[in-house]
Scaffold this motif. Sequence first.
Motif, PDB file in Angstrom:
ATOM      1  N   GLU B  15       1.079  -1.436   0.205  1.00 57.67           N
ATOM      2  CA  GLU B  15      -0.262  -0.134   0.324  1.00 57.67           C
ATOM      3  C   GLU B  15       0.964   1.176  -0.014  1.00 57.67           C
ATOM      4  OE1 GLU B  15      -2.556   0.314   3.149  1.00 57.67           O
ATOM      5  OE2 GLU B  15      -4.018   1.282   2.509  1.00 57.67           O
ATOM      6  N   GLU B  16       0.450   2.658  -0.793  1.00 60.95           N
ATOM      7  CA  GLU B  16       1.012   3.412  -1.040  1.00 60.95           C
ATOM      8  C   GLU B  16       2.484   3.565  -2.059  1.00 60.95           C
ATOM      9  OE1 GLU B  16       1.436   5.321   2.684  1.00 60.95           O
ATOM     10  OE2 GLU B  16      -0.118   5.443   3.292  1.00 60.95           O
ATOM     11  N   SER B  80       0.846   6.095  -5.833  1.00 59.88           N
ATOM     12  CA  SER B  80       0.534   5.013  -5.238  1.00 59.88           C
ATOM     13  C   SER B  80      -0.807   4.015  -4.790  1.00 59.88           C
ATOM     14  CB  SER B  80       0.210   6.569  -3.609  1.00 59.88           C
ATOM     15  OG  SER B  80      -0.001   6.282  -2.342  1.00 59.88           O
ATOM     16  N   HIS B  82      -3.754   1.896  -3.283  1.00 54.64           N
ATOM     17  CA  HIS B  82      -4.623   1.817  -1.681  1.00 54.64           C
ATOM     18  C   HIS B  82      -5.309   0.347  -2.352  1.00 54.64           C
ATOM     19  CE1 HIS B  82      -5.726   6.140  -2.360  1.00 54.64           C
ATOM     20  NE2 HIS B  82      -4.634   6.301  -1.549  1.00 54.64           N
TER      21      HIS B  82
END
Lengths: 115, 112
Positions: B15-16, B80, B82
């Motif tokens: 994530e990110e 990025s 999610h």
Amino acid sequence: GAGVSQSPSNKVTEKGKDVELRCDPISGHTALYWYRQSLGQGLEFLIYFQGNSAPDKSGLPSDRFSAERTGGSVSTLTIQRTQQEDSAVYLCASSAAGYRIETQYFGPGTRLLVL
Amino acid sequence: AQSVTQLDSQVPVFEEAPVELRCNYSSSVSVYLFWYVQYPNQGLQLLLKYLSGSTLVKGINGFEAEFNKSQTSFHLRKPSVHISDTAEYFCAVMGGGNQFYFGTGTSLTVIP
């Protein structure tokens, strides 16, 4: 508004039986497509309807496959004498314009399993 | 004839972190290019499309793709990711004929 709907969502049948898969496109959409998605494969084009024109059937894998579109709306994909290799997810899509570049809206698919 | 190759069948990413999903096509004619996403238990929906003009195309949910004619590529990127980006991603091309050609798909899994 409502999207593209397909029925049934799942279908289990025995080898040699005929099956009918239904697609209800978005109201007013003139173009309708059928695709087949096999495990680990991409989407395989089957057939394309545009308005009252003759459908593009070039993707149908054999003469056991056929499709109709009644009244320019609902479409039915028929598979006769089903074989195990017909097992796949069958997807329907519709689009608003007659040009292929317009966005296709897909239904959730019918998962067909041939035993 | 046209064809589409998605080299990565599965892409895990934290994530990110940024992500790139690769797509290469073969065509002898001008093409229109598409990326579709299929979330779990949902139908395919269009992420973005390239028809003409700027080679950098922006789509929904922060995704973008760049058309590179010399490399015959149309890679999908997001700076990025999610958790909600976990899905199957399909690249597609519509060439000079009347058919859409889809790749075999890339399964993106975002790890918390």
